[in-house]
Scaffold this active site. Structure first.
Site, PDB file in Angstrom:
ATOM      1  CG  ASP A   1      -7.439 -18.850  74.135  1.00 11.94           C
ATOM      2  OD1 ASP A   1      -7.979 -19.364  73.130  1.00 11.94           O
ATOM      3  OD2 ASP A   1      -8.087 -18.358  75.069  1.00 11.94           O
TER       4      ASP A   1
ATOM      5  CD  GLU B   1     -19.544 -22.865  70.296  1.00 11.39           C
ATOM      6  OE1 GLU B   1     -20.640 -22.261  70.541  1.00 11.39           O
ATOM      7  OE2 GLU B   1     -18.505 -22.647  70.924  1.00 11.39           O
TER       8      GLU B   1
HETATM    9  N1  UDP Z   1     -11.217 -13.054  69.929  1.00 11.07           N
HETATM   10  C1  UDP Z   1     -11.346 -12.065  68.952  1.00 11.07           C
HETATM   11  N2  UDP Z   1     -11.803 -10.823  69.304  1.00 11.07           N
HETATM   12  C2  UDP Z   1     -12.152 -10.500  70.585  1.00 11.07           C
HETATM   13  C3  UDP Z   1     -12.034 -11.503  71.584  1.00 11.07           C
HETATM   14  C4  UDP Z   1     -11.587 -12.761  71.213  1.00 11.07           C
HETATM   15  O1  UDP Z   1     -11.011 -12.319  67.799  1.00 11.07           O
HETATM   16  O2  UDP Z   1     -12.552  -9.359  70.839  1.00 11.07           O
HETATM   17  C5  UDP Z   1     -10.727 -14.409  69.568  1.00 11.07           C
HETATM   18  C6  UDP Z   1      -9.648 -14.958  70.506  1.00 11.07           C
HETATM   19  O3  UDP Z   1      -8.348 -14.629  70.042  1.00 11.07           O
HETATM   20  C7  UDP Z   1      -9.923 -16.442  70.500  1.00 11.07           C
HETATM   21  C8  UDP Z   1     -11.428 -16.534  70.248  1.00 11.07           C
HETATM   22  O4  UDP Z   1     -11.822 -15.288  69.671  1.00 11.07           O
HETATM   23  O5  UDP Z   1      -9.214 -17.113  69.454  1.00 11.07           O
HETATM   24  C9  UDP Z   1     -12.232 -16.761  71.535  1.00 11.07           C
HETATM   25  O6  UDP Z   1     -11.925 -15.738  72.467  1.00 11.07           O
HETATM   26  P1  UDP Z   1     -11.422 -16.067  73.949  1.00 11.07           P
HETATM   27  O7  UDP Z   1     -10.337 -17.086  73.907  1.00 11.07           O
HETATM   28  O8  UDP Z   1     -11.080 -14.777  74.602  1.00 11.07           O
HETATM   29  O9  UDP Z   1     -12.752 -16.654  74.571  1.00 11.07           O
HETATM   30  P2  UDP Z   1     -12.924 -17.843  75.615  1.00 11.07           P
HETATM   31  O10 UDP Z   1     -12.070 -18.969  75.159  1.00 11.07           O
HETATM   32  O11 UDP Z   1     -12.460 -17.293  76.918  1.00 11.07           O
HETATM   33  O12 UDP Z   1     -14.371 -18.126  75.544  1.00 11.07           O
HETATM   34 MN    MN Z   2     -10.104 -19.032  74.616  1.00 10.61          MN
END
Ligand code: UDP
Ligand code: MN
Length: 317
Positions: A143, A226
């Site tokens: 995203d 990280e």
């Molecule tokens: N993701 C995943 N499983 C989950 C939730 C998230 O594989 O149950 C992936 C999601 O597609 C993204 C990454 O992990 O590529 C980080 O998640 P997200 O973008 O929802 O987190 P944020 O950016 O809001 O911290």
């Molecule tokens: Mn994200």
């Protein structure tokens, strides 16, 4: 760190499909062959089923289509191999590997859950199994928004390169503090004891360098992925290569897509045959996890003409 989150990288790998062939003819106005000497970027994308998944991956693919010498590791947080995803990934012509890498059950219910960790661990395992010691690793969520200049910045990473990520937390940015061309500290609104308080999208790693650390790991510890990953590869602050004009430019953005539940649309199934487009349209929306139809559930679908809604049978029977 508790034992459940720290176990060593030893994942069982489920490769759904892969292609090592680059079927793109041109990238950024140059033929494929003009780029043959560049190191490969292994772009690791954790992803998971939800109605925004296919749109996110489509948008990301359209960025990656412009990037030469890339291998896209798409690791899906899903028990099975999604055949729709195989079809989608094949269509782009970008070399890719589609992994099935579900989050272990015991973590599903924890709050916060370790999002995308099982997927990135699977990708690390894939890299290890292939003994890859050439190229550059980058963790690129499905995203985020990537500036094409990011890829030329990270491609020449010798050990670990770092750069600012836009739209992170309270300061809307996270990244290194650079003085006289050297990383001396970090700006991030959430320190929480992290030695490397950076975002997943804020660094890239050379694979020859990473291969020197057989204990490379990304533990299931939300917020610390990280930091603990970078600790596991023995990083020293004076080794970090600042990128993006000494960390003055933002080449990657932590954009977030508003997420909504996939709706059920009430539409009589008997009409969803070849008489109109709607049968095929909703079958494909169902496959993509976007929406489903039901005879009995959900809000009744309005079909209108000239501003007036009519019974389904009026247009569809
Ligand atoms: N993701 C995943 N499983 C989950 C939730 C998230 O594989 O149950 C992936 C999601 O597609 C993204 C990454 O992990 O590529 C980080 O998640 P997200 O973008 O929802 O987190 P944020 O950016 O809001 O911290
Ligand atoms: Mn994200």
């Amino acid at each position: 760190m508790d034992s459940s989150s720290s176990h060593a990288l030893n994942e069982s790998l489920h490769i759904c499909s892969e292609s090592h062939e680059d079927r793109r003819l041109y990238m950024q106005d140059k033929p494929h062959s003009a780029y043959a000497q560049l190191p490969v970027i292994y772009f690791v994308t954790p992803t998971y089923p939800r109605r925004e998944q296919i749109p996110e991956l489509t948008r990301l693919a359209h960025t990656l289509l412009h990037v030469p010498r890339i291998h896209w590791l798409v690791a899906n947080d899903y028990e099975r191999c999604d055949t729709y995803m195989d079809m989608l990934l094949n269509r782009f012509g970008i070399p890719f590997t589609h992994l099935s890498s579900p989050m272990p059950h015991k973590f599903r219910s924890t709050k916060p859950a370790p999002r995308g960790v099982a997927n990135r661990r699977a990708a690390l395992q894939w890299i290890r199994q292939h003994n890859l010691t050439n190229g550059v690793l980058y963790f690129g969520d499905d995203d985020n928004t990537y500036d094409l200049r990011l890829f030329s910045e990270i491609r020449q990473t010798q050990r670990v390169s770092m750069f600012p990520v836009g739209l992170i937390a309270d300061y809307a940015v996270s990244g290194p503090v650079v003085r006289d061309g050297k990383v001396v500290a970090f700006l991030d609104s959430w320190v929480a004891g992290r030695r490397w308080p950076v975002d997943m999208a804020g660094f890239a790693v050379n694979l020859a360098y990473m291969s020197l650390y057989p204990n490379v790991n990304m533990p299931y510890k939300p917020g610390y992925e990280e930091d603990l990953f970078l600790r596991s590869i023995g990083l020293h602050i004076d080794q970090i290569e600042p990128r993006g004009m000494n960390c003055t430019e933002v080449l990657v953005w932590h954009t977030q897509t508003k997420s909504k539940k996939a709706p059920i649309v009430r539409l009589e199934k008997k009409f969803l045959d070849g008489r109109s487009n709607l049968g095929a349209l909703f079958r494909s929306l169902k496959e993509m996890g976007v929406a489903s139809v039901s005879d009995t559930e959900g809000p009744l679908a309005t079909i209108s003409k000239n501003g007036k809604g009519k019974a389904h049978s009026y247009f569809l029977s």
